[in-house]
Enzyme design. Structure first.
Site, PDB file in Angstrom:
ATOM      1  N   GLU A  44       0.921  -1.267   0.035  1.00 24.20           N
ATOM      2  CA  GLU A  44      -0.154  -0.088   0.032  1.00 24.20           C
ATOM      3  C   GLU A  44       0.738   1.185  -0.059  1.00 24.20           C
ATOM      4  O   GLU A  44       1.817   1.369   0.552  1.00 24.20           O
ATOM      5  CB  GLU A  44      -1.060   0.090   1.282  1.00 24.20           C
ATOM      6  CG  GLU A  44      -1.853   1.125   1.378  1.00 24.20           C
ATOM      7  CD  GLU A  44      -2.530   1.094   2.756  1.00 24.20           C
ATOM      8  OE1 GLU A  44      -3.470   1.629   2.767  1.00 24.20           O
ATOM      9  OE2 GLU A  44      -2.078   0.418   3.866  1.00 24.20           O
ATOM     10  N   LYS A 113      -9.756   2.807  -2.279  1.00 25.73           N
ATOM     11  CA  LYS A 113      -9.789   2.297  -0.846  1.00 25.73           C
ATOM     12  C   LYS A 113     -10.911   2.607  -0.434  1.00 25.73           C
ATOM     13  O   LYS A 113     -11.152   3.769  -0.273  1.00 25.73           O
ATOM     14  CB  LYS A 113      -8.689   2.573   0.038  1.00 25.73           C
ATOM     15  CG  LYS A 113      -8.726   1.935   1.341  1.00 25.73           C
ATOM     16  CD  LYS A 113      -7.599   2.333   2.302  1.00 25.73           C
ATOM     17  CE  LYS A 113      -7.439   1.622   3.661  1.00 25.73           C
ATOM     18  NZ  LYS A 113      -6.326   2.074   4.372  1.00 25.73           N
ATOM     19  N   CYS A 148      -5.625  -2.836   2.608  1.00 24.45           N
ATOM     20  CA  CYS A 148      -5.344  -2.663   3.940  1.00 24.45           C
ATOM     21  C   CYS A 148      -6.567  -3.023   4.781  1.00 24.45           C
ATOM     22  O   CYS A 148      -7.158  -3.948   4.857  1.00 24.45           O
ATOM     23  CB  CYS A 148      -4.814  -1.489   4.205  1.00 24.45           C
ATOM     24  SG  CYS A 148      -3.954  -1.476   5.912  1.00 24.45           S
TER      25      CYS A 148
END
Length: 262
Positions: A44, A113, A148
């Site tokens: 990430e 995200k 994540c």
């Protein structure tokens, strides 16, 4: 799906805010890429690291057509492998933690995200993506990508019978929550009957340590990633025929609940 896919995850020690240093570090690592690699997975925000300073964000964030994506495309073309990860992205007027899947042909897929870590300032300085994780068809595999904190939300990651074979999770997940990271990756592999790559950064920053937390699991939740001697990569050869056979012998996805995301 009678094919193998060689995956190599790079636990990059990210230099905070130094884009050139991080891009150059990946370039050097690629000189040691195992032959026959089909897919390279980077952590990430691999080119900048995480920051919650709005001024630094505005300075470092890029559009999809700028130097970071251009560099990734050059690596993909040179190595013949696809590249996945996330970078600091800007689409006026917002900043996103943007996942990418770049193929050797130059074909590109992006994913912003969705679940922002509200315990930190991430949810205050980044914008949340609004589209579900993509599924990319590459070399006979259907591949999905999350970033994540998305990992903690099983409905967001849920597979379908005709969904994906491999889930990529790119992260900056600190060692303080290592137990949760490893076991959530295993859970996503088992419940979705898919291989899972957890590509975490290494090194340290002000938020903690990240070492030794890059994993590759098969669809039974068994660790299959290895680090060849002298290599910076965690590598696994994913067996598509074996995974298909397991799904047919134990077809739990057929009994999954129907739902929709709003």
């Amino acid at each position: 799906m009678n094919c193998f896919l060689r995956v190599a995850a790079l636990p990059l020690d990210i230099v905070q805010g130094d884009k050139d240093a991080n891009l150059d570090a990946v370039e050097r690592a690629l000189s040691l890429l195992p032959p026959g690699t089909d897919l390279v997975v980077l952590p990430e925000l691999f080119s900048t690291g995480y920051t919650d300073d709005p001024d630094i964000l505005s300075e470092l964030a890029e559009r999809n057509t700028q130097s970071t994506v251009d560099r990734i495309k050059s690596w993909a073309a040179k190595t013949g492998a696809a590249f996945a990860g996330s970078f600091l992205a800007y689409t006026h007027p917002h900043v996103y933690n943007r996942g990418f899947f770049i193929e050797p042909s130059g074909e590109e897929t992006f994913y912003d995200k969705h679940h922002l870590f509200s315990i930190s300032r991430e949810a205050k300085v980044f914008s949340s993506g609004t589209t579900p994780p993509p599924v990319v068809r590459f070399r006979g595999w259907s591949i999905s990508l999350i970033v994540c904190y998305d990992l903690r939300f099983p409905v967001w990651c849920r597979n379908r019978v005709d969904g994906y074979d491999l889930l990529l999770v790119v992260a900056n997940w600190p060692a303080a929550r290592a137990y949760a990271w490893e076991h959530l990756l295993i859970a996503r592999a088992i419940e979705n009957q898919c291989c899972v790559v957890g590509a975490n950064r290494s090194g340290n920053d002000k938020f903690g340590s990240y070492d030794n937390l890059t994993y590759i699991f098969d669809s039974r939740g068994m660790a299959i990633g290895v680090q060849p001697t002298g290599s910076p990569f965690i590598v696994a050869d994913l067996d598509g025929a074996r995974q298909d056979s397991y799904r047919k012998a134990f077809p739990v996805l057929d009994d999954a609940d129907s739902y929709y995301l709003s």
